[in-house]
Structures are given as structure tokens and as C-alpha cells.
Design an enzyme around this catalytic site. Structure first.
Site, short mmCIF file in Angstrom:
data_model
loop_
_atom_site.label_atom_id
_atom_site.label_comp_id
_atom_site.label_asym_id
_atom_site.label_seq_id
_atom_site.Cartn_x
_atom_site.Cartn_y
_atom_site.Cartn_z
N LYS A 282 31.38 36.07 41.83
CA LYS A 282 31.73 34.65 41.99
C LYS A 282 30.85 33.79 41.09
CE LYS A 282 33.24 34.70 46.83
NZ LYS A 282 34.61 34.20 46.60
N ARG A 356 40.49 41.53 52.96
CA ARG A 356 41.68 42.32 53.33
C ARG A 356 41.38 43.81 53.28
NH1 ARG A 356 44.87 39.47 48.46
NH2 ARG A 356 43.29 37.91 48.94
#
Ligand code: BES
Ligand code: MN
Ligand code: ZN
Length: 497
Positions: A282, A356
């Protein structure tokens, strides 16, 4: 805090502050009128002099009121009642929220509240008591364990006396207990969320779950280590933990308050204790907020805390997938392919779509409990924040009835969700040339495709997914965990006991 519901002598009751209310147009409630009469019309005089209108959210604080035993008197504005004399739910909440605000510069600790004569549209005394307890308990929250000087400012109530009729005492008492339980659950979730990533690791979360179960007969906690997860084939979850020195944990909570054969409700939480993005690193700005990436897990623990407080007669399972997402030399790389516990293969095109990847194996694991419903809670996508902002959690479900029940619970608990589509048309965005699916679905509808991914692991049960990326914490000056969606989850459990 200590809570009591009882009949109040508002004149003689000693307290640091007595709370009464007033409608728009400065019409005093019955309790406020009685106080006014006992005190040489002092209240009426002051309402006029201060030009107090009684609008919802307004308040007027009197020090040393004449004629009553309380040290202070707080008058809350309720806005206009409807034609049946009932104030709206929103206005009653606004008024109650003013109590900590108005008293924060006073040393008031013991609060007596006389609001039972107020009619609130479609609500009863249980609901009213619950609102007051929840607001006061939440107001006691501080997170100063890392400050060398504790914060000294603010309202620190220790006791609430909720006045009501004798025949209302039982219902009001249950309302106080419910409000307290929800707030304690939220405060636990806030604490865990606010803890920094170097303290709140997967191991810390596991220990916290064990601590909840200590001295509890209805709750058992089991923690699966990486070795056991490997044996179960949880290679998707383990691929996220691969780049971290902290071991992943699968934390399993079982609350047995119902009968043996009752199918449980399962709550599955995303517990990424820090999300760097992994090799798909990130950007630096604001990355500290990725310590909040375990707020789904925190909401599961907070809900279990409330469940224990309320001693609900039902069975509930919690499954928390806890891991860091870090980029060391063993880290998963874009293009790597893993086999999930379900047998489906996943091409990991972006290691930052890790939520996920841990949740899919946790969902497959949950099948063994033969749950009646499964709800996963996750700070899953930035796209959900773009879609809904900070007001509503994103809700997806493979059963319309379950979606409606969760929307209703969110409304009732003032912790709303908004339903998003889970249409087949979106599924093809997850196509991969090399595996059964990719772990990302492109720029469009990012929150939807994340939910689509999870839906492929939730085929065997009634399932809902809450994307809490926008609601679980606040940024900016008020940076901190909110404790959401504990109120929604507890309400859902209350409605399904
Ligand atoms: N934890 C983040 C989601 C997130 C980001 C929540 C910002 C709140 C604020 C999640 O693991 C993530 O990184 N998601 C990616 C998915 C993308 C790579 C498909 C995202 O939302 O950018
Ligand atoms: Mn991520
Ligand atoms: Zn994440």
C-alpha cells in the site's frame, strides 16, 4: 457502571444530576413541571430568560436547583411531539446523546433520569431505558493506556437511576441490561481496534478470546495453529500469513446457551491485525489505519461479550481468521496460485485483496457447525467506503430473508446497513486464465466483486456479508474505532433467540 430502574421521588431523590425533558415551544414534561412547582417556578423563569426553545438536542443545565435534592438539573429538548403526543425516535436519541455532552464539565457521577413520562413513537420503556444506558456506558470509554498522563477531562458517570412506574420496572431493567451489554461489547471492539498492530497481533486476539471464555460455562474457545490449518488445507488463509513473522490463528468460539440440537448462528470475522498490502504494498499515507483491519474480528468478540452479559438462550459460533499481511521474503507474490480448503483454486493477482483469502477458508471451516445462518464481518474494500461513506455498512446476502432481517436489526439498533447487489453478472469479473478464479475483479464495483468472491465459498448455507470498511472506524481528528457493527449483530441475535 451501575444501573437501577425504580420509582423515583424526583423531589427527594439525591443525585449529582436529575435529568428531565421539555418539548419544543418550551412545554415542560410532567416530571419537569413537578420540579418547577417544587422550586418556585425557577425552571420556567430560567427557560424564558435563556430563551430555551426545547428543540431536539438542546439542553439547559441548572446548578443548585431550588426545591429538589439533586445537585444539578439537566433539561433536555425533545422537539415537537406528533398529534398523539409522541416524540420521534431520532429526537429522543438526540436528547439522550446530550446528557454526556452537557455534563462533561461537571463532576456529576450519579445520574437520575426521569424520562418515563415521555412517549416515543412505537417504542416502549425497555427501549427508552436501553437508549439511556447505552449512551451513558459508551460515554465512559477512554483509550489512554498509551498516554503517560491519563486524560482527566470528561464525563465519568458511575451510577444511573432510571425512574419509571412500578409496573415498568422489569421491562426497564431489561432495557438497561441490554443497553449496557451492547455498549460493553462496543467498548471491547473499540479497544481491540484502537490497539496498535505491534500489540494486537493474531496471538493477542486469540488470547483475548480465551480471556472472554474464562470462568464461563457456556463459552468455549479453541485456537487452531498454522500446522492444523495446513492439515485442513487452508492454503488460501496461509498464503496471507506467509509473509509475516507472526503466526496466523484461527480462533473458534462456541457459545451454547440453547438446546443441544439447535443449529447455531455463525459470525465470521476478518482479523488482519495489520494490512500493509503485502508485496502489492500500500502507499504510505494513512497506512497506520490498517491496524483497524481486524475490526470485523473485534466485532465478533464484542458481540460474544454482549451475548455473555445477556445470557441469551441460543447457540452462536464465532470464527476469526487472524493474520498479518506483510511482505517478507516468504510472502505470496502476484500470480501465485493457491488451493483453498474448499478445493477451489485462486490466482492471487493482488496480495492486498487478502481479506477474502482468509475469509474463504474460514467460511469453509464454518460448514462443520451446520449453522442456520452465517454472517461474515470484514473491513473488506476501500470501494465500499466510496460507495456508502461512513453511514452504512455494505450488506450482501444469498438469502433475501436474511438480508431483510439484518437491515431491520440495523435500523432498530441505530447501526444501519444498506443492501448491495450480488448478481451473477458481476461474477465473471473474477475469471482467471490460470485458476478457478482470480482474487480481484478489476476497478469497477470493487465491493461487489469482493462479495462475489466470498459467495463462492458460502454455497452450503444461508449467508450474509457485512463490508464494514466505512463504518468500523473514524479517521481525522476523531480517529478511532467505533464499535460498529456490534449493535446490529446483537440486535440480530436478540431478534432470533
Ligand atoms: N483492508 C483493505 C480494505 C480497506 C481499505 C478498508 C481502505 C478501509 C480503507 C483490504 O484488504 C484491501 O486492501 N482491499 C483492496 C482490494 C483491492 C486490491 C481489490 C482495496 O480496497 O483497495
Ligand atoms: Mn488489503
Ligand atoms: Zn485488508
Amino acid at each position: 457502571m451501575q444501573y437501577t430502574a425504580k420509582t423515583l421521588d424526583i423531589i427527594k431523590q439525591r443525585s449529582h444530576c436529575l435529568v428531565v425533558a421539555c418539548y419544543e415551544g418550551a412545554t415542560l414534561s410532567d416530571a419537569a413541571s413537578a420540579v418547577n412547582m417544587a422550586g418556585q417556578q425557577q425552571l420556567e423563569t430560567l427557560v424564558k430568560r435563556e430563551e430555551f426553545k426545547g428543540k431536539a438536542g438542546q439542553s439547559l443545565l441548572l446548578l443548585n436547583p431550588i426545591g429538589i435534592a439533586a445537585d444539578r438539573l439537566l433539561l433536555l429538548g425533545l422537539g415537537s411531539p406528533d398529534k398523539d403526543g409522541a416524540v420521534s425516535v431520532e429526537n429522543f436519541r438526540k436528547a439522550v446523546a446530550k446528557i454526556p455532552d452537557a455534563l462533561k464539565s461537571t463532576p456529576s457521577r450519579e445520574i437520575a433520569v426521569s424520562l418515563a413520562d415521555i412517549k416515543v413513537k412505537d417504542q416502549d420503556i425497555n427501549w427508552q431505558a436501553r437508549q439511556v444506558a447505552e449512551a451513558l456506558e459508551l460515554s465512559t470509554y477512554r483509550f489512554d493506556k498509551f498516554k503517560s498522563q491519563p486524560s482527566e477531562n470528561g464525563f465519568a458517570p458511575t451510577k444511573l437511576i432510571f425512574g419509571c412506574d412500578k409496573k415498568q420496572v422489569t421491562a426497564a431493567t431489561r432495557g438497561l441490561e441490554t443497553g449496557k451489554a451492547i455498549a460493553l461489547g462496543m467498548n471491547l471492539a473499540r479497544d481491540l481496534g484502537n490497539l496498535p498492530g505491534n500489540v494486537c497481533t493474531p496471538t493477542y486476539l486469540a488470547n483475548e478470546a480465551k480471556r472472554l471464555a474464562r470462568n464461563q460455562t457456556k463459552l468455549t474457545v479453541k485456537v487452531l495453529e498454522e500446522k492444523q490449518m495446513k492439515e485442513l488445507g487452508m492454503h488460501s488463509l496461509l498464503s496471507v500469513a506467509a509473509g509475516s513473522d507472526q503466526p496466523a490463528k484461527l480462533i473458534v468460539l462456541e457459545y451454547k446457551g440453547g438446546s443441544k440440537n439447535d443449529a447455531p448462528i455463525a459470525l465470521v470475522g476478518k482479523g488482519i491485525t495489520f494490512d500493509t498490502g503485502g508485496i502489492s504494498l500500500k502507499p504510505g499515507a494513512g497506512m497506520d489505519e490498517m491496524k483497524f483491519d481486524m475490526c470485523g474480528a473485534a466485532s465478533v468478540l464484542g458481540t460474544f461479550h454482549a451475548l455473555l452479559e445477556l445470557d441469551l438462550p441460543m447457540n452462536v459460533v464465532g470464527v476469526i481468521a487472524a493474520s498479518e499481511n506483510m511482505p517478507n521474503g516468504n510472502a505470496t507474490k502476484p500470480g501465485d496460485i493457491v488451493t483453498s480448503m474448499s478445493g477451489q483454486t485462486i490466482e492471487i493477482l493482488n496480495t492486498d485483496a487478502e481479506g477474502r483469502l482468509v475469509l474463504c477458508d474460514a467460511l469453509t471451516y464454518t460448514e462443520r457447525f451446520k449453522p442456520r445462518t452465517v454472517i461474515d464481518i470484514a473491513t473488506l474494500t476501500g470501494a465500499c467506503v466510496i460507495a456508502l461513506g461512513n453511514h452504512a455498512s455494505g450488506l450482501y446476502s444469498n438469502r433475501e430473508e436474511l438480508a431483510q432481517a439484518l437491515l431491520k436489526a440495523g435500523q432498530e439498533a441505530n447501526d444501519r446497513a444498506w443492501q448491495m447487489p450480488l448478481w451473477d453478472e458481476y461474477q465473471k469479473q473474477l475469471d482467471s486464465n490460470f485458476a478457478d478464479m482470480a482474487n480481484i475483479g478489476g476497478r469497477e464495483a470493487g465491493s461487489v466483486t469482493a462479495a462475489c468472491f466470498l459467495s463462492r465459498f458460502a454455497k452450503k448455507f444461508a449467508w450474509a456479508h457485512l463490508d464494514i470498511a466505512g463504518t468500523a472506524w473514524k479517521s481525522g481528528g476523531a480517529k478511532g474505532a467505533t464499535g460498529r457493527p456490534v449493535p446490529l449483530l446483537v440486535q440480530y441475535l436478540l431478534n432470533n433467540q
